[in-house]
Motif scaffolding. Structure first.
Motif, PDB file in Angstrom:
ATOM      1  N   THR A 178       5.801  66.176 -22.552  1.00  0.00           N
ATOM      2  CA  THR A 178       5.190  65.267 -21.835  1.00  0.00           C
ATOM      3  C   THR A 178       6.073  63.817 -21.732  1.00  0.00           C
ATOM      4  N   LYS A 179       6.193  63.338 -20.663  1.00  0.00           N
ATOM      5  CA  LYS A 179       6.889  62.100 -20.730  1.00  0.00           C
ATOM      6  C   LYS A 179       6.048  60.819 -20.492  1.00  0.00           C
ATOM      7  N   PHE A 180       6.291  59.631 -21.264  1.00  0.00           N
ATOM      8  CA  PHE A 180       5.362  58.545 -21.247  1.00  0.00           C
ATOM      9  C   PHE A 180       6.251  57.376 -20.682  1.00  0.00           C
ATOM     10  N   PRO A 181       6.129  57.275 -19.650  1.00  0.00           N
ATOM     11  CA  PRO A 181       6.844  55.922 -19.087  1.00  0.00           C
ATOM     12  C   PRO A 181       6.542  54.458 -19.590  1.00  0.00           C
ATOM     13  N   LYS A 182       5.346  54.267 -20.010  1.00  0.00           N
ATOM     14  CA  LYS A 182       4.985  52.927 -20.344  1.00  0.00           C
ATOM     15  C   LYS A 182       4.486  53.063 -21.762  1.00  0.00           C
ATOM     16  N   ASN A 183       4.124  52.095 -22.533  1.00  0.00           N
ATOM     17  CA  ASN A 183       3.460  51.967 -23.797  1.00  0.00           C
ATOM     18  C   ASN A 183       3.158  50.552 -24.010  1.00  0.00           C
ATOM     19  N   CYS A 184       2.371  50.301 -24.759  1.00  0.00           N
ATOM     20  CA  CYS A 184       1.792  48.983 -25.300  1.00  0.00           C
ATOM     21  C   CYS A 184       1.151  48.729 -26.445  1.00  0.00           C
ATOM     22  N   THR A 185       1.304  47.751 -26.949  1.00  0.00           N
ATOM     23  CA  THR A 185       0.590  47.551 -28.704  1.00  0.00           C
ATOM     24  C   THR A 185      -0.543  46.802 -28.199  1.00  0.00           C
ATOM     25  N   ILE A 186      -1.495  47.152 -29.079  1.00  0.00           N
ATOM     26  CA  ILE A 186      -3.023  45.944 -28.892  1.00  0.00           C
ATOM     27  C   ILE A 186      -2.883  45.487 -30.694  1.00  0.00           C
ATOM     28  N   GLU A 187      -3.069  44.328 -30.617  1.00  0.00           N
ATOM     29  CA  GLU A 187      -3.127  43.631 -31.940  1.00  0.00           C
ATOM     30  C   GLU A 187      -4.587  42.872 -32.024  1.00  0.00           C
ATOM     31  N   LEU A 227     -14.533  52.327 -27.005  1.00  0.00           N
ATOM     32  CA  LEU A 227     -15.080  51.473 -25.675  1.00  0.00           C
ATOM     33  C   LEU A 227     -14.421  49.955 -25.588  1.00  0.00           C
ATOM     34  N   GLU A 228     -14.671  49.450 -26.771  1.00  0.00           N
ATOM     35  CA  GLU A 228     -13.899  48.170 -26.738  1.00  0.00           C
ATOM     36  C   GLU A 228     -12.442  48.177 -26.637  1.00  0.00           C
ATOM     37  N   LEU A 229     -11.715  49.177 -27.207  1.00  0.00           N
ATOM     38  CA  LEU A 229     -10.276  49.234 -27.319  1.00  0.00           C
ATOM     39  C   LEU A 229     -10.050  49.651 -25.834  1.00  0.00           C
ATOM     40  N   ARG A 230     -10.806  50.295 -25.069  1.00  0.00           N
ATOM     41  CA  ARG A 230     -10.389  50.577 -23.860  1.00  0.00           C
ATOM     42  C   ARG A 230     -10.522  49.408 -22.991  1.00  0.00           C
ATOM     43  N   GLN A 231     -11.478  48.700 -23.136  1.00  0.00           N
ATOM     44  CA  GLN A 231     -11.714  47.276 -22.403  1.00  0.00           C
ATOM     45  C   GLN A 231     -10.388  46.353 -22.634  1.00  0.00           C
ATOM     46  N   GLN A 232      -9.933  46.293 -23.909  1.00  0.00           N
ATOM     47  CA  GLN A 232      -8.771  45.405 -24.608  1.00  0.00           C
ATOM     48  C   GLN A 232      -7.485  45.887 -23.613  1.00  0.00           C
ATOM     49  N   ILE A 233      -7.377  47.207 -23.676  1.00  0.00           N
ATOM     50  CA  ILE A 233      -6.161  47.528 -22.957  1.00  0.00           C
ATOM     51  C   ILE A 233      -6.110  47.275 -21.602  1.00  0.00           C
ATOM     52  N   ALA A 234      -7.341  47.472 -20.886  1.00  0.00           N
ATOM     53  CA  ALA A 234      -7.350  47.105 -19.348  1.00  0.00           C
ATOM     54  C   ALA A 234      -7.172  45.660 -19.289  1.00  0.00           C
ATOM     55  N   ASP A 235      -7.659  44.926 -19.961  1.00  0.00           N
ATOM     56  CA  ASP A 235      -7.441  43.476 -19.803  1.00  0.00           C
ATOM     57  C   ASP A 235      -5.937  42.910 -19.982  1.00  0.00           C
ATOM     58  N   GLN A 236      -5.416  43.523 -21.061  1.00  0.00           N
ATOM     59  CA  GLN A 236      -4.037  43.107 -21.523  1.00  0.00           C
ATOM     60  C   GLN A 236      -3.248  43.621 -20.463  1.00  0.00           C
ATOM     61  N   GLU A 237      -3.213  44.959 -19.972  1.00  0.00           N
ATOM     62  CA  GLU A 237      -2.282  45.570 -18.920  1.00  0.00           C
ATOM     63  C   GLU A 237      -2.451  45.449 -17.627  1.00  0.00           C
ATOM     64  N   LYS A 238      -3.581  44.679 -17.355  1.00  0.00           N
ATOM     65  CA  LYS A 238      -4.304  44.503 -16.243  1.00  0.00           C
ATOM     66  C   LYS A 238      -4.171  45.531 -15.240  1.00  0.00           C
ATOM     67  N   ILE A 239      -5.042  46.568 -15.689  1.00  0.00           N
ATOM     68  CA  ILE A 239      -5.316  47.846 -14.816  1.00  0.00           C
ATOM     69  C   ILE A 239      -6.732  47.839 -15.017  1.00  0.00           C
ATOM     70  N   ALA A 240      -7.206  48.840 -14.141  1.00  0.00           N
ATOM     71  CA  ALA A 240      -8.733  49.038 -13.918  1.00  0.00           C
ATOM     72  C   ALA A 240      -8.839  49.820 -15.061  1.00  0.00           C
ATOM     73  N   PHE A 241     -10.383  49.479 -15.736  1.00  0.00           N
ATOM     74  CA  PHE A 241     -10.906  50.077 -16.821  1.00  0.00           C
ATOM     75  C   PHE A 241     -10.955  51.795 -16.571  1.00  0.00           C
ATOM     76  N   GLN A 242     -11.463  52.111 -15.595  1.00  0.00           N
ATOM     77  CA  GLN A 242     -11.497  53.608 -15.460  1.00  0.00           C
ATOM     78  C   GLN A 242     -10.189  54.443 -15.389  1.00  0.00           C
ATOM     79  N   ASP A 243      -8.943  53.663 -15.426  1.00  0.00           N
ATOM     80  CA  ASP A 243      -7.603  54.173 -15.495  1.00  0.00           C
ATOM     81  C   ASP A 243      -7.296  54.206 -16.941  1.00  0.00           C
ATOM     82  N   VAL A 244      -7.957  53.733 -17.939  1.00  0.00           N
ATOM     83  CA  VAL A 244      -7.741  53.683 -19.551  1.00  0.00           C
ATOM     84  C   VAL A 244      -8.730  54.845 -20.140  1.00  0.00           C
TER      85      VAL A 244
END
Length: 282
Positions: free
Chosen positions: A44-53, A62-79
């Motif tokens: 599997t290829k991973f074209p993108k990654n991020c770190t949550i601090e 659930l809280e982690l998904r919301q944090q990722i969505a807010d930080q990466e500016k993507i829809a919550f449903q896509d996390v």
């Protein structure tokens, strides 16, 4: 005897360490490619990654998904967070995402997550048995040989031929050489039935979304005329015939050491012998 006031004093270094220990080290999240292929495995290829601090182990998925969505500016449903072999429900605590079991995918701390986008249709699971066709070899030695389960996001209008094209892209076996059999189960009271899938039919024709348990993959060994397809090297009375051009079967996986194009590395021999290595170290 120490002054009681001194006993109540808090060391600045200890206070700082206590505050830092409340939070996890940065959590790494990898994102799979957009598209119908939702398989997670070694290829599997991973074209993108991020770190949550600044995250605490007592917070939830659930809280982690919301944090990722807010930080990466993507829809919550896509996390949607997964491990190599695990799906994480929203109510699960980060603290529970650890298992000291090598190969399970949760042996790292902080845990490492994989994010998938939302499902557009529904998922089908394709079981591919271990074979030389899908084995991985490097420098004359086998790196992996195991069953695989492929996951694809399809719709009721997706044809069997389109699904075969997705499989071919993942494991390099041409669509015309694939034979797919669906395990369909109308109710939990029956063991179900197995149906050979026809290329022109759609997922909706077989009611895959409601009834499909899994799809079993086989490689067809014969062409439309019933003749055996020689897609590998072989010997006959005229001598040795190498693999045909365009074959996907790793050449190093051939166990015949007498063939002229055999690898110089014998895969049956160990990489090193302990007694020889220790003698060299002396």
């Amino acid at each position: 005897m120490k002054d009681p006031a001194q006993l109540l004093e808090v060391d600045a270094g200890q206070l700082r360490n206590a505050k830092d220990s409340e939070l996890l080290k940065p959590i790494r999240v990898r994102f799979i490619e957009e598209g119908a292929d939702r398989t997670i495995d070694a290829s599997t290829k991973f074209p993108k990654n991020c770190t949550i601090e600044g995250f605490c182990a007592q917070q939830t998925i659930l809280e982690l998904r919301q944090q990722i969505a807010d930080q990466e500016k993507i829809a919550f449903q896509d996390v949607n967070l997964f491990g190599p072999n695990t799906a994480f429900p929203d109510k699960l605590l980060i603290a529970d995402c650890y298992a000291d079991w090598m190969g399970f995918g949760l042996e790292d701390w902080p845990p490492r997550f994989i994010s998938k986008p939302r499902i557009r249709g529904f998922e089908v699971f394709v079981d591919v048995p271990a074979s030389r066709d899908t084995s991985v070899w490097e420098n004359g030695r086998m790196q992996s040989y195991h069953d695989r389960q492929l996951v694809f996001d399809v719709s009721s209008g997706t044809t069997v031929s389109e699904l075969k094209a997705m499989i071919a892209k993942r494991i390099n076996i041409p669509a015309k050489r694939q034979r797919l059999t669906a395990h369909l189960r109308e109710s939990l009271r029956t063991s179900g039935r197995y149906v050979l899938l026809r290329d022109e039919k759609t997922m909706g024709d077989y009611r895959m979304e409601e009834q499909c348990v899994a799809i079993k993959f086989e490689k067809s060994q014969f062409d439309e005329n019933g003749d055996y397809i020689f897609d590998d090297a072989y010997w006959d009375d005229t001598g040795y015939h190498p693999q045909p051009p365009g074959t996907w079967i790793p050449q190093d996986s051939l166990c015949d050491r007498s063939r002229p194009d055999a690898s110089k590395v014998d895969p049956t021999q160990p990489l090193s012998i302990v007694s020889d290595r220790r003698a060299a170290e002396r």
